[in-house]
Design a protein around this motif. Structure first.
Motif, PDB file in Angstrom:
ATOM      1  N   SER A  15     -13.962   5.036  10.643  1.00 35.02           N
ATOM      2  CA  SER A  15     -13.302   5.876   9.699  1.00 35.02           C
ATOM      3  C   SER A  15     -11.664   5.549   9.279  1.00 35.02           C
ATOM      4  O   SER A  15     -11.264   6.158   8.569  1.00 35.02           O
ATOM      5  CB  SER A  15     -13.386   7.480   9.946  1.00 35.02           C
ATOM      6  N   THR A  47      -8.664  13.609   7.460  1.00 30.74           N
ATOM      7  CA  THR A  47      -9.581  12.905   6.370  1.00 30.74           C
ATOM      8  C   THR A  47      -8.850  12.376   5.260  1.00 30.74           C
ATOM      9  O   THR A  47      -7.656  12.969   4.872  1.00 30.74           O
ATOM     10  CB  THR A  47     -10.707  14.042   5.641  1.00 30.74           C
ATOM     11  N   TRP A  53      -3.856  10.388   4.143  1.00 31.22           N
ATOM     12  CA  TRP A  53      -4.553  11.096   5.299  1.00 31.22           C
ATOM     13  C   TRP A  53      -4.325  12.474   5.416  1.00 31.22           C
ATOM     14  O   TRP A  53      -2.904  12.908   5.399  1.00 31.22           O
ATOM     15  CB  TRP A  53      -4.124  10.418   6.546  1.00 31.22           C
TER      16      TRP A  53
END
Length: 313
Positions: A15, A47, A53
């Motif tokens: 991720s 996320t 971010w």
């Protein structure tokens, strides 16, 4: 921290392909964020949206998490840092540490107790019978006892003995001892005359507890044998008793009498009490009795005794 650690060293498939994900409230990777959020009744983490971010935290739905989340929202700056929740958490950690310490002490106590039992069981195996007989026949202490036992499953024992102990200074102590104890497995009852040999060099080494193994069989006439190791118990601490030569104090006994039943297994005696009656200097008897004081041998004895400030005949 290595920038790739956020992506578990695989930035192309995880991720965090750039390795530039920001640290959460407690630093480190997403696992730390999850732990921090769970303590506060939430799910939380970063996320990436539109190339940036974004931190997101969401309260959980269960009642326990809702209570945590409510407490956190009421005092975000001090929650689990220096408030009552932090104190409660610290108290829980301390309680767990104390419990673990008690369990370690209990395990150590059991290990020491089993050590004495294993030594006793090893000593009465066929391969060690010569060692067992030597311990009985050539000890520093000898006992002549009247002992009784009775039980079904678990038995009780009691014993009173006339004891002689050769001290390291050449003197011999005479006294009486008494103890009570327990044994398993026991089915029956008996009353026996018992003789034992042991290696203590002082009465103090006979005081206290003993643990070991025994075997007894009786059908009208009963015979038995046992081997025990002397121990001192102080709270949770168990220490093997040593004589003046640094040897573990052990006792080997043989007995015969009247009884019916069968006993074999672990035997323990508690709180052995010793009462000294008198002390005898065996050198005096060996020196004076066979010789008159006017013989050459007697004169040598007189000189020997005078050096020890003993009254001469």
């Amino acid at each position: 921290m290595n920038a790739y650690s956020h992506a578990h060293n695989s930035p192309l498939t995880k991720s965090d392909p750039t390795g530039l994900r920001p640290d959460g409230p407690v630093g480190g990777n997403s696992y730390n964020d999850e732990r921090w959020a769970s303590d506060r009744g939430m799910t939380a983490g970063y996320t990436k949206k539109s190339g940036k971010w974004v931190w997101k935290q969401t309260p959980k739905k269960d009642s326990a998490s809702q209570k945590k989340y409510s407490n956190y929202r009421a005092n975000t700056a001090h929650y689990m840092i220096d408030d009552k929740h932090a104190r409660k958490y610290a108290a829980g950690v301390a309680a767990q540490a104390k419990k673990a310490e008690r369990e370690r002490a209990r395990a150590a106590k059991t290990e020491k107790r089993e050590m004495g039992i294993k030594e006793a069981l090893s000593a009465i195996t066929f391969g060690n019978m010569k060692k067992l007989w030597k311990g009985y026949n050539s000890g520093d202490s000898m006992g002549r006892c009247l002992s009784g036992s009775a039980g079904i499953g678990v038995g009780g024992t009691a014993q009173i003995c006339l004891v002689t102990t050769k001290r390291s200074d050449g003197k011999t102590n005479y006294g009486l001892s008494f103890n009570y104890g327990a044994e398993t497995i026991s089915v029956g009852a008996g009353l026996q005359y018992e003789m034992y040999g042991s290696n203590p060099t002082d009465f103090d080494q006979l005081r206290g507890d003993n643990t070991g193994a025994n075997a007894s069989l009786g059908v009208g006439v009963s015979v038995s044998g046992s081997h025990e190791c002397a121990v001192n118990r102080t709270g949770d601490k168990v220490d093997v008793v040593l004589n003046s030569r640094g040897e573990p104090v052990t006792t080997t006994s043989l007995a015969a009498g009247a009884g019916i039943g069968f006993e074999a297994g672990v035997q323990s005696s508690y709180g052995t009490r010793m009462g000294q009656m008198f002390t005898w200097w065996s050198s005096l008897l060996r020196c004076v009795a066979p010789r008159g004081p006017r013989t050459s041998g007697g004169k040598a004895c007189m000189k020997f005794l005078s050096r020890r400030a003993l009254p001469t005949p």
